[in-house]
Each structure stands twice: as C-alpha cells, then as structure tokens.
Design a protein around this motif. Structure first.
Motif, PDB file in Angstrom:
ATOM      1  N   LYS A  98       0.835  -1.407  -0.078  1.00  0.00           N
ATOM      2  CA  LYS A  98      -0.057   0.076  -0.041  1.00  0.00           C
ATOM      3  C   LYS A  98       0.742   1.294  -0.126  1.00  0.00           C
ATOM      4  N   GLN A  99       2.054   1.432   0.811  1.00  0.00           N
ATOM      5  CA  GLN A  99       2.684   2.367   0.925  1.00  0.00           C
ATOM      6  C   GLN A  99       4.073   2.299   1.400  1.00  0.00           C
ATOM      7  N   VAL A 100       5.069   3.212   1.176  1.00  0.00           N
ATOM      8  CA  VAL A 100       6.235   3.187   1.371  1.00  0.00           C
ATOM      9  C   VAL A 100       6.211   4.790   2.334  1.00  0.00           C
ATOM     10  N   VAL A 101       6.609   4.506   3.671  1.00  0.00           N
ATOM     11  CA  VAL A 101       6.604   5.662   4.356  1.00  0.00           C
ATOM     12  C   VAL A 101       7.994   5.945   4.720  1.00  0.00           C
ATOM     13  N   TYR A 102       8.619   7.060   4.807  1.00  0.00           N
ATOM     14  CA  TYR A 102       9.961   7.708   4.695  1.00  0.00           C
ATOM     15  C   TYR A 102       9.994   8.283   5.975  1.00  0.00           C
ATOM     16  N   TYR A 103      10.367   7.680   7.217  1.00  0.00           N
ATOM     17  CA  TYR A 103      10.608   8.460   8.370  1.00  0.00           C
ATOM     18  C   TYR A 103      11.452   9.631   8.202  1.00  0.00           C
ATOM     19  N   VAL A 110       7.385  -0.208   5.113  1.00  0.00           N
ATOM     20  CA  VAL A 110       6.612  -0.571   4.007  1.00  0.00           C
ATOM     21  C   VAL A 110       5.335  -1.145   4.680  1.00  0.00           C
ATOM     22  N   ILE A 111       4.154  -0.804   4.196  1.00  0.00           N
ATOM     23  CA  ILE A 111       2.979  -1.200   4.792  1.00  0.00           C
ATOM     24  C   ILE A 111       2.366  -2.078   3.633  1.00  0.00           C
ATOM     25  N   SER A 112       1.993  -3.191   4.059  1.00  0.00           N
ATOM     26  CA  SER A 112       1.258  -4.381   3.067  1.00  0.00           C
ATOM     27  C   SER A 112       0.091  -5.109   3.322  1.00  0.00           C
TER      28      SER A 112
END
Length: 528
Positions: A98-103, A110-112
């Motif tokens: 769904k998303q790659v979230v860069y902190y 990576v949210i799947s």
C-alpha cells in the motif's frame, strides 16, 4: 450537520498532521506478484520485494544476509533453505503493497496487506534502514490498519532504527593511519599488572571490564592480587554477583580453612542453573589464600553488589515471587547504589577493584544507566577509572559482527608482537576511534568514542586463541546439584532448562558431556 462536518475536518487535519511527521509517503498499490523478482536494495520497496520473494522461494541461504540488517546476520550464522507450502506462497504473492513511508533519509516502513494470522491483523509493517550504502530489511510488525502501521513506525520502530542507522554511520569510518597507533602503543603501552596497580593507586575505583568465562583475564586478576603491593593498594574487590550471597561469601573469606564446597554452593546459587565460571572460582580461592597471610587490618573484602536473591534461599512459590520482583530492578543502579554505600561507609586510603562485564563499565551516558556512568555521577570522572578488555564487536547474546574497528586494533597488536599490553585511551589514536566493542546496551546502541566510554584498554592475546569458555564441570555438576537445578526449574515452571531439552532428560552426564564437548572449541572460528 455542523457536528459531522467538524468531525470530518478534524479527521482530515489529523491525517495531514500524521503525514507531516514523515519525510515522504509513496503510494504503491501493487501486489508482490506485480513487482520485479530481483535484489535491488536502492530503495525500501526493493528491500521489501527481495524479502518477499525469498519467503516465497525459501532460498534463505542465498539471500538472507544480503537483504537484512547486519544485526540479524552475525558472523558464523548459517541460513537454511526452507520448503514453502503452496498456500503460503500464494498469500505472500497476493499481498498488496500500500505505502512506503519514509521517516527520514535513513529509516522507512513498507505497509502491505497481510492475511497470515487470520482476521486479527490485516496489514504488515516492514521496517527498512539505510545501512552501508543500501536499504535493508529490519523487522516486521503485524498491524490492524494502515494508520496503525504509520503510528507504530513513528512511535516505536522508527526511533529504534534511527538510533541504529546513526550508530552504523558513526562507526563506518576507520582510521588508515596505522603508524600512529603502533607508535602510541610502543611508547605508552605497559605491562597490564603494573598498569592496573598504578591505576588503583591513583583512582578511588577501578572498573575492570572483563569477559565472562575468559581464563586469560582471570589469570591476570590472580597475578594482580598476588602482587605484594596489591593489599597496600586495594582493600575491596567487587564482583558482579548477587547480594543475596553476601553472608556466604563473608563466611568463605573469613574461614580458617579453605571451604571449596561452600564456594561451589555460592556460585551454584547465583543463577538458576549455576554460575560455572571456573576463572572466578579460582580467583576467589586465590584471594582467600592471599588473605591468610595478611593482618586483619589489611585483609581484602569481597562484595557482591548485584541485586537478587540466592537460589539457595528460594524454597517456596512466595520466594519465587520475591525473586521475580527483583528481576524488574535495574541491575546497574543496584550495583552502583550498593558500591557507593560500601565505599562511603568504609573510608580508607585503599582503592577498590570492581570486576564486571565490559558493557557495565562504560562511563558514557548512552541513554541507559550503566554502572560506570552512574558511579561517575556519584563520585567523579577522576575517581572512577574504567578499563576495557579487548574482545570482539558483538552483543550480550554472544553474537559476533566482526573485529573491533574492522580489525584495526588487532592489526596493531599483531605488529606489536601480540604481547599483553595496557594503555590509557585519553588523547590517543585508539581513544579517538568510534566505540564499537558492543552493539548495544539494554537495547540502546553504544555511542561515543572509546575514550568517552573508557579510560584504558587491555590486550591479552589474539582472538584466534580464545576458547569457548573456562567452565566448572565435574566440580559443580554432581547428582545432588542436578537434583537442585530440577527443584528450581519445577518451582519456577521451567520445563526446558537447556535449549529445548526436557527437564526429565536433564542429567549430570548430559551436562558434563555438553560442557566438555565445547570448552576447548575456538570461541571465534570465523576469524581463522
């Protein structure tokens, strides 16, 4: 209607606020099967994809140590290929990223989608960290929603990964000017016993950061206490042992006759399965022998400042509950408090030697209280002198990640003839190097330089010569002591005392054969 609009507006603002806390969020909305099956570690998504296809194929032996953080890949660890069931393959390939979230620039998630654990969790957060010029995987956490995944990343996973990313960057540069190191050790290096005696004369407390079950280190300590100058210089020896055995160690040290069985009982009671460090056993006998030749005023005290009951005193379920309450205390704080109390109550001109595991001896404030740092606060930096014994770059679980400073120190010691040597770290090329002897302490990476963590360094022998351990075997593991271990295990509810071995299968013969089978093995075969 106004109330509904307000709620929707607050939700929008909350979502904007969450996004603002991240460097960048990239929508993907693709199944794993739509992503290219390759090892491309130029992005968090590439690292995630490589891991997903490894899980599908089960080819861990080829991929694992290439695509995961070094913390998951200690030296000498082998990764076996796995047979993967068809339904598991299908579930992984159908996961939708769904998303790659860069902190930040070094940490991402990576949210799947995820269906591996039934209906409780619908998504998986996979951590990723930028390490040594590439993105690698760094753990997973099942979550119930995309929003929960973002929150978990922000509040729990990312701060931890960020500390390790900074640590990895901090230790990455190693000096290439080996000449400066060799010159320093040749001009400032001293024989370890002489060096430690001088340190005890000049400082109130000397912390000797040792390596458990390491015979050369205990041999050094025995030579030190047998020196005629030692009783004039030091009046107390602190050991990293449970205070519940203090009365017994007093009885042993004050006994007119050497009571080996009492000492074995003390060591056996320190830990549920017995503390079988033969070097410590021999050291305490040597210290008892030294005391026999001293006047009462010059005798050396032994103090056990570590928290906890002796298992010799744990006889009932209520005792177990008391023991469990002790385990929630901070060991370093307890040791520091007890040490301060003993020293301030017994004012004299002699110094104090504290033999303790190397990570406890750190004086730098690394985010958690170490014994060395706490004692420095209670006394002063000048009064507390921390000495580090040369070991490897590893962790407290025995994992090894390499040699200290990528082998720089070992090279210098080899150029010096591998002779035992001790030297001060302040204003030295050794001291200015980033500290990487231990990966972390209580879950926090050890930061700073060697001279910020320790005052001195001791080298005894090449790592290639180190054995697995120096153990009490037949002396400790008698039929009666094995029965005592079984009693303790039953009382604490431990059905598997040794890595899956059933309690009913635990025998004296099994334990003796196990220890005799490993004690002479090389501790670091990966360096040969």
């Amino acid at each position: 209607m106004k109330k509904v609009v307000l709620i929707l507006w607050l939700l929008v603002l909350g979502n904007i606020g969450m996004k603002a806390e991240f460097r960048h969020i990239v929508r993907v909305d693709k199944k794993v099967s739509e992503l290219k099956d390759t090892i491309d570690l130029s992005s968090p998504l590439g690292a995630f994809t490589a891991s997903a296809y490894m899980q599908v194929k089960g080819n861990d032996s080829v991929c694992f140590d290439k695509i995961y953080t070094f913390r998951f890949c200690p030296l000498g660890k082998s990764y076996q290929n796995r047979k993967v069931r068809p339904e598991v393959k299908e579930e992984i390939l159908n996961r939708e990223v769904k998303q790659v979230v860069y902190y930040n620039d070094s940490v991402a998630g990576v949210i799947s989608t995820f269906e591996g654990w039934g209906d409780e969790y619908g998504y998986m957060l996979t951590g990723s960290v930028f390490e040594n010029g590439r993105w690698v995987n760094a753990g997973e956490q099942p979550v119930k929603s995309i929003e929960e995944g973002q929150l978990w990343l922000k509040e729990k996973l990312a701060p931890t990964l960020d500390r390790y990313a900074k640590y990895t960057s901090h230790i990455s540069h190693v000096s290439t000017d080996t000449t400066a190191f060799i010159r320093y050790i040749q001009s400032h290096g001293r024989e370890p016993e002489e060096f430690l005696l001088e340190a005890l004369k000049q400082h109130r407390i000397v912390l000797y950061g040792e390596h458990h079950f390491y015979k050369p280190s205990w041999d050094l300590m025995k030579r030190l206490i047998r020196r005629p100058e030692f009783p004039e210089t030091a009046g107390t020896v602190f050991l990293e042992m449970k205070t519940g055995n203090q009365d017994r160690i007093n009885q042993f040290m004050n006994g007119e006759k050497l009571d080996r069985q009492l000492l074995l009982d003390i060591l056996g009671g320190d830990y549920q399965y017995g503390w079988n460090d033969k070097g410590m056993y021999e050291f305490l006998i040597a210290l008892w022998e030294v005391n026999q030749k001293l006047s009462p005023a010059k005798k050396i005290r032994v103090i056990f400042p570590d928290f906890g009951l002796s298992w010799l005193d744990i006889q009932t379920e209520d005792d177990v509950k008391r023991w469990e309450r002790y385990t929630f205390q901070d060991r370093d704080t307890c040791m520091a408090d007890m040490t301060e109390k003993i020293i301030r109550e017994n004012q004299n001109s002699r110094g104090h030697l504290f033999i303790v595991g190397g990570n406890h001896a750190c004086k730098h404030a690394n985010g958690v209280p170490s014994l060395g740092n706490l004692l420095k606060q209670k006394f002063s930096d000048e009064e507390v002198y921390a000495v580090k014994l040369h070991t490897v770059w590893g962790d407290n679980s025995g994992n090894v990640f390499g040699k200290v400073r990528k082998g720089l120190f070992d090279f210098v010691f080899r150029m010096n003839g591998n002779k035992p040597v001790a030297f001060a770290l302040a204003d030295s090329p050794f001291g200015r190097e980033p500290c990487d002897f231990e990966l972390e302490y209580q879950g926090v990476p050890i930061a700073g330089t060697f001279e910020e963590n320790f005052d001195a360094y001791v080298f005894l022998q090449p790592l290639e010569m180190d054995k697995v351990g120096y153990f009490l075997v037949e002396e400790m593991y008698t039929d009666s002591f094995v029965d005592e271990i079984k009693r303790r295990c039953k009382l604490s509810g431990d059905k598997y005392p040794y890595r899956g071995l059933r309690l009913e299968d635990f025998t004296k013969e099994w334990r003796i054969n196990q220890l005799n089978g490993i004690k002479d093995e090389k501790r670091y075969p990966m360096f040969e």
